[in-house]
Each structure stands twice: as structure tokens, then as C-alpha cells.
Motif scaffolding. Sequence first.
Motif, mmCIF file in Angstrom:
data_model
loop_
_atom_site.group_PDB
_atom_site.id
_atom_site.type_symbol
_atom_site.label_atom_id
_atom_site.label_comp_id
_atom_site.label_asym_id
_atom_site.label_seq_id
_atom_site.Cartn_x
_atom_site.Cartn_y
_atom_site.Cartn_z
ATOM 1 N N THR A 69 0.884 -1.153 0.000
ATOM 2 C CA THR A 69 0.000 0.000 0.000
ATOM 3 C C THR A 69 0.926 1.209 0.000
ATOM 4 O OG1 THR A 69 -1.736 -1.155 1.201
ATOM 5 C CG2 THR A 69 -1.782 1.246 1.274
ATOM 6 N N ALA A 70 0.735 2.107 -0.936
ATOM 7 C CA ALA A 70 1.629 3.255 -1.075
ATOM 8 C C ALA A 70 0.846 4.558 -1.057
ATOM 9 C CB ALA A 70 2.423 3.144 -2.369
ATOM 10 N N GLN A 71 1.494 5.584 -0.554
ATOM 11 C CA GLN A 71 0.982 6.945 -0.625
ATOM 12 C C GLN A 71 1.676 7.606 -1.812
ATOM 13 O OE1 GLN A 71 -1.225 8.522 1.622
ATOM 14 N NE2 GLN A 71 -1.525 6.475 2.431
ATOM 15 N N VAL A 72 0.899 8.032 -2.810
ATOM 16 C CA VAL A 72 1.462 8.654 -4.004
ATOM 17 C C VAL A 72 1.113 10.138 -3.973
ATOM 18 C CG1 VAL A 72 1.495 8.644 -6.530
ATOM 19 C CG2 VAL A 72 1.131 6.502 -5.279
ATOM 20 N N SER A 73 2.124 10.973 -4.191
ATOM 21 C CA SER A 73 1.899 12.415 -4.252
ATOM 22 C C SER A 73 3.008 13.017 -5.116
ATOM 23 C CB SER A 73 1.915 13.038 -2.860
ATOM 24 O OG SER A 73 3.179 12.863 -2.245
ATOM 25 N N TYR A 74 2.869 14.291 -5.405
ATOM 26 C CA TYR A 74 3.923 14.960 -6.153
ATOM 27 C C TYR A 74 4.082 16.390 -5.666
ATOM 28 C CZ TYR A 74 0.191 17.027 -8.998
ATOM 29 O OH TYR A 74 -0.922 17.715 -9.412
ATOM 30 N N LEU A 75 5.262 16.923 -5.898
ATOM 31 C CA LEU A 75 5.579 18.311 -5.607
ATOM 32 C C LEU A 75 5.927 18.993 -6.920
ATOM 33 C CD1 LEU A 75 8.061 17.742 -2.646
ATOM 34 C CD2 LEU A 75 5.690 18.471 -2.462
ATOM 35 N N VAL A 76 5.596 20.269 -7.030
ATOM 36 C CA VAL A 76 5.998 21.071 -8.174
ATOM 37 C C VAL A 76 6.874 22.187 -7.642
ATOM 38 C CG1 VAL A 76 5.235 22.637 -9.998
ATOM 39 C CG2 VAL A 76 3.952 20.547 -9.530
ATOM 40 N N GLY A 77 8.068 22.297 -8.228
ATOM 41 C CA GLY A 77 9.014 23.304 -7.771
ATOM 42 C C GLY A 77 9.340 24.322 -8.847
ATOM 43 N N ARG A 78 9.407 25.567 -8.393
ATOM 44 C CA ARG A 78 9.856 26.679 -9.241
ATOM 45 C C ARG A 78 10.839 27.498 -8.437
ATOM 46 N NH1 ARG A 78 3.989 28.424 -11.151
ATOM 47 N NH2 ARG A 78 3.741 26.902 -12.803
ATOM 48 N N THR A 79 11.851 27.981 -9.101
ATOM 49 C CA THR A 79 12.853 28.767 -8.388
ATOM 50 C C THR A 79 12.252 29.995 -7.721
ATOM 51 O OG1 THR A 79 13.705 28.783 -10.663
ATOM 52 C CG2 THR A 79 15.298 28.793 -8.919
ATOM 53 N N SER A 80 11.307 30.625 -8.387
ATOM 54 C CA SER A 80 10.735 31.866 -7.855
ATOM 55 C C SER A 80 9.678 31.635 -6.772
ATOM 56 C CB SER A 80 10.107 32.677 -8.998
ATOM 57 O OG SER A 80 9.079 31.918 -9.610
ATOM 58 N N GLU A 81 9.116 30.426 -6.681
ATOM 59 C CA GLU A 81 7.991 30.214 -5.770
ATOM 60 C C GLU A 81 8.196 29.112 -4.747
ATOM 61 O OE1 GLU A 81 4.361 29.632 -7.948
ATOM 62 O OE2 GLU A 81 4.898 31.166 -9.409
ATOM 63 N N GLY A 82 9.235 28.333 -4.845
ATOM 64 C CA GLY A 82 9.399 27.211 -3.927
ATOM 65 C C GLY A 82 8.580 26.009 -4.380
ATOM 66 N N TRP A 83 8.228 25.146 -3.439
ATOM 67 C CA TRP A 83 7.527 23.891 -3.741
ATOM 68 C C TRP A 83 6.058 23.962 -3.367
ATOM 69 C CZ3 TRP A 83 9.864 20.083 -6.417
ATOM 70 C CH2 TRP A 83 11.255 20.109 -6.483
ATOM 71 N N ARG A 84 5.205 23.375 -4.225
ATOM 72 C CA ARG A 84 3.777 23.220 -3.926
ATOM 73 C C ARG A 84 3.468 21.733 -3.965
ATOM 74 N NH1 ARG A 84 0.714 26.165 -8.346
ATOM 75 N NH2 ARG A 84 2.408 25.341 -9.584
ATOM 76 N N ALA A 85 2.633 21.274 -3.038
ATOM 77 C CA ALA A 85 2.366 19.833 -2.914
ATOM 78 C C ALA A 85 0.948 19.474 -3.346
ATOM 79 C CB ALA A 85 2.569 19.396 -1.464
ATOM 80 N N SER A 86 0.820 18.275 -3.924
ATOM 81 C CA SER A 86 -0.493 17.723 -4.252
ATOM 82 C C SER A 86 -1.023 16.994 -3.017
ATOM 83 C CB SER A 86 -0.380 16.719 -5.399
ATOM 84 O OG SER A 86 0.242 15.516 -4.951
ATOM 85 N N GLN A 87 -2.263 16.590 -3.094
ATOM 86 C CA GLN A 87 -2.800 15.721 -2.057
ATOM 87 C C GLN A 87 -2.263 14.321 -2.283
ATOM 88 O OE1 GLN A 87 -7.043 15.947 -1.977
ATOM 89 N NE2 GLN A 87 -7.052 18.030 -1.228
ATOM 90 N N ARG A 88 -2.238 13.526 -1.225
ATOM 91 C CA ARG A 88 -1.783 12.139 -1.335
ATOM 92 C C ARG A 88 -2.935 11.254 -1.776
ATOM 93 N NH1 ARG A 88 1.477 11.464 4.291
ATOM 94 N NH2 ARG A 88 2.789 13.281 3.969
ATOM 95 N N VAL A 89 -2.579 10.264 -2.580
ATOM 96 C CA VAL A 89 -3.526 9.241 -3.018
ATOM 97 C C VAL A 89 -3.006 7.922 -2.496
ATOM 98 C CG1 VAL A 89 -4.501 8.061 -5.017
ATOM 99 C CG2 VAL A 89 -4.102 10.524 -5.114
ATOM 100 N N THR A 90 -3.857 7.135 -1.865
ATOM 101 C CA THR A 90 -3.453 5.818 -1.380
ATOM 102 C C THR A 90 -3.782 4.786 -2.440
ATOM 103 O OG1 THR A 90 -3.866 6.486 0.908
ATOM 104 C CG2 THR A 90 -3.723 4.110 0.463
ATOM 105 N N VAL A 91 -2.781 3.972 -2.801
ATOM 106 C CA VAL A 91 -2.991 2.920 -3.793
ATOM 107 C C VAL A 91 -2.542 1.586 -3.199
ATOM 108 C CG1 VAL A 91 -2.744 4.418 -5.794
ATOM 109 C CG2 VAL A 91 -0.762 3.262 -4.888
ATOM 110 N N SER A 92 -3.190 0.521 -3.624
ATOM 111 C CA SER A 92 -2.805 -0.825 -3.216
ATOM 112 C C SER A 92 -2.328 -1.571 -4.444
ATOM 113 C CB SER A 92 -3.984 -1.578 -2.600
ATOM 114 O OG SER A 92 -4.362 -0.975 -1.391
ATOM 115 N N VAL A 93 -1.135 -2.141 -4.353
ATOM 116 C CA VAL A 93 -0.572 -2.944 -5.439
ATOM 117 C C VAL A 93 -0.686 -4.395 -5.002
ATOM 118 C CG1 VAL A 93 1.485 -3.465 -6.791
ATOM 119 C CG2 VAL A 93 1.016 -1.110 -6.096
ATOM 120 N N ARG A 94 -1.383 -5.173 -5.780
ATOM 121 C CA ARG A 94 -1.605 -6.591 -5.481
ATOM 122 C C ARG A 94 -0.784 -7.452 -6.431
ATOM 123 N NH1 ARG A 94 -3.623 -5.439 -0.932
ATOM 124 N NH2 ARG A 94 -5.681 -4.542 -0.879
ATOM 125 N N PRO A 95 -0.357 -8.638 -5.967
ATOM 126 C CA PRO A 95 0.415 -9.528 -6.847
ATOM 127 C C PRO A 95 -0.416 -10.038 -8.005
ATOM 128 C CG PRO A 95 0.055 -10.551 -4.696
ATOM 129 C CD PRO A 95 -0.570 -9.192 -4.661
#
Length: 95
Positions: A69-95
Motif C-alpha cells: 500500500t503506497a501513498q502517491v503524491s507529487y511536488l511542483v518546484g519553481r525557483t521563484s515560488e518554492g515547492w507546492r504539494a499535491s494531495q496524497r492518493v493511497t494505492v494498493s498494489v496486489r500480486p
Amino acid sequence: MDGIVTLNGNGRQLLVSVAPYPGMAPGDEIQLRWDTGVLRTSRVDRQTIGAEEAGRAKLFSVEQPTPCTAQVSYLVGRTSEGWRASQRVTVSVRP
């Protein structure tokens, strides 16, 4: 962040698509976080938006995902503005 994360996979890799987000621009750095809570299976991947990529989804590949089970998210970075974060999405990877 208002982008959308979608998943698609074939067993050997899992594709994570970060949809275009408001203000997407060349030079933005996107940092994908795949957090399983276990250091050896968690991943961070970075890509920079090129001039021809602004306004299009950005694909990331998680190679050989282990069942988890993983928490997936991303950040967007710009030199002029710093980092902005997305919300986390929980995913389950099954065999």
C-alpha cells in the motif's frame, strides 16, 4: 495543486500520470513520491517540464512495484515560488 494522478500498469511497471495543473510552465520540476513506508521500496523521481511539454500530462514509471500500500503524491518546484504539494492518493498494489 489541482493536478490528477492516474495509474496504469502491466505487472512489470506501474505508470503514474500527473495531469496538467494550473500554471504549468517550462522549467517546473515535478517530484513524484511513492511512499510505501519501507525505505527500500519507497521512491522519489524527478522530471523537469520541457518547452514542448507544458500543458500535457507527465508520465512517471515505477519499475517492478512490489505488493504494498503506497501513498502517491507529487511536488511542483519553481525557483521563484518554492515547492507546492499535491494531495496524497493511497494505492494498493496486489500480486
